[in-house]
Design an enzyme around this catalytic site. Structure first.
Site, PDB file in Angstrom:
ATOM      1  N   CYS A 104      27.744 -11.555 -35.179  1.00 36.70           N
ATOM      2  CA  CYS A 104      26.844 -11.941 -36.282  1.00 36.70           C
ATOM      3  C   CYS A 104      27.495 -11.733 -37.650  1.00 36.70           C
ATOM      4  O   CYS A 104      26.913 -12.089 -38.678  1.00 36.70           O
ATOM      5  CB  CYS A 104      25.509 -11.198 -36.187  1.00 36.70           C
ATOM      6  SG  CYS A 104      24.402 -11.890 -34.943  1.00 36.70           S
ATOM      7  N   GLU A 162      15.477 -12.589 -31.200  1.00 39.68           N
ATOM      8  CA  GLU A 162      16.661 -13.274 -31.732  1.00 39.68           C
ATOM      9  C   GLU A 162      17.431 -13.928 -30.594  1.00 39.68           C
ATOM     10  O   GLU A 162      17.978 -15.023 -30.740  1.00 39.68           O
ATOM     11  CB  GLU A 162      17.539 -12.262 -32.470  1.00 39.68           C
ATOM     12  CG  GLU A 162      18.740 -12.857 -33.158  1.00 39.68           C
ATOM     13  CD  GLU A 162      19.632 -11.759 -33.715  1.00 39.68           C
ATOM     14  OE1 GLU A 162      19.856 -11.757 -34.932  1.00 39.68           O
ATOM     15  OE2 GLU A 162      20.091 -10.904 -32.938  1.00 39.68           O
ATOM     16  N   HIS A 202      15.368 -24.376 -39.750  1.00 37.16           N
ATOM     17  CA  HIS A 202      16.567 -25.140 -40.114  1.00 37.16           C
ATOM     18  C   HIS A 202      17.087 -24.782 -41.500  1.00 37.16           C
ATOM     19  O   HIS A 202      17.537 -25.651 -42.253  1.00 37.16           O
ATOM     20  CB  HIS A 202      16.334 -26.652 -39.976  1.00 37.16           C
ATOM     21  CG  HIS A 202      16.344 -27.087 -38.537  1.00 37.16           C
ATOM     22  ND1 HIS A 202      15.307 -26.816 -37.682  1.00 37.16           N
ATOM     23  CD2 HIS A 202      17.275 -27.717 -37.802  1.00 37.16           C
ATOM     24  CE1 HIS A 202      15.601 -27.285 -36.476  1.00 37.16           C
ATOM     25  NE2 HIS A 202      16.796 -27.840 -36.519  1.00 37.16           N
TER      26      HIS A 202
HETATM   27 NI    NI Z   1      23.222 -13.534 -35.514  1.00 40.83          NI
END
Ligand code: NI
Length: 144
Positions: A33, A130, A80
């Site tokens: 990430c 997530e 988005h």
């Molecule tokens: Ni991520």
């Protein structure tokens, strides 16, 4: 007392990078990430309302009112989008799923009365997945 949960989905990109840490620390902390060019997630958002059963309708929360609220104040702003760039809160906070749940919870709390002007139902919890393995949840009374 019932808790009624509606599930929503949105896709967004982010990069996790804490400016007060160096590059190696960021890489260690955030792993993939932290990739410099960002990446996307297909988030699953569960919003729960809590309230007593209305004996006339047999319901505790109007799902269409909740859909309208989440659509207007969350999905329209987050779906988005690049979270780092397009959500003002993430100019100063790392867009982790914890901070994402907090920001979504704040928006829902701030606008809750427009959808539910009565005493009930109230916002109960905001839960964000997530990935299939990572789930982050905050209760409305824990949101400042
Ligand atoms: Ni991520």
């Amino acid at each position: 007392m019932f808790r009624v949960t509606r599930r929503y989905r949105f896709s967004a990109s982010h990069r996790l990078h804490a400016p007060e840490l160096d590059d190696a620390q960021n890489q260690r902390l955030y792993g993939k990430c932290n990739h410099p060019f960002g990446h996307g997630h297909n988030y699953v958002l569960d919003v729960s309302a809590r309230g007593p059963l209305d004996p006339a309708t047999g319901r505790a929360a109007d799902p269409e009112a909740l859909d309208a609220l989440v659509g207007r104040h969350v999905l329209a702003a987050f779906d988005h989008r690049n979270l780092n760039v397009e959500i003002p809160a993430f100019a100063s906070a790392v867009p982790t799923s914890e901070n994402l749940a907090l920001e979504i919870g704040r928006r829902l709390k701030d606008n809750w009365n427009t959808a539910f002007p009565g005493e009930w139902p109230r916002l109960d919890t905001v839960r964000i997945a997530e990935t299939g393995k990572n789930i982050f949840e905050i209760r409305a009374d824990e949101i400042e």
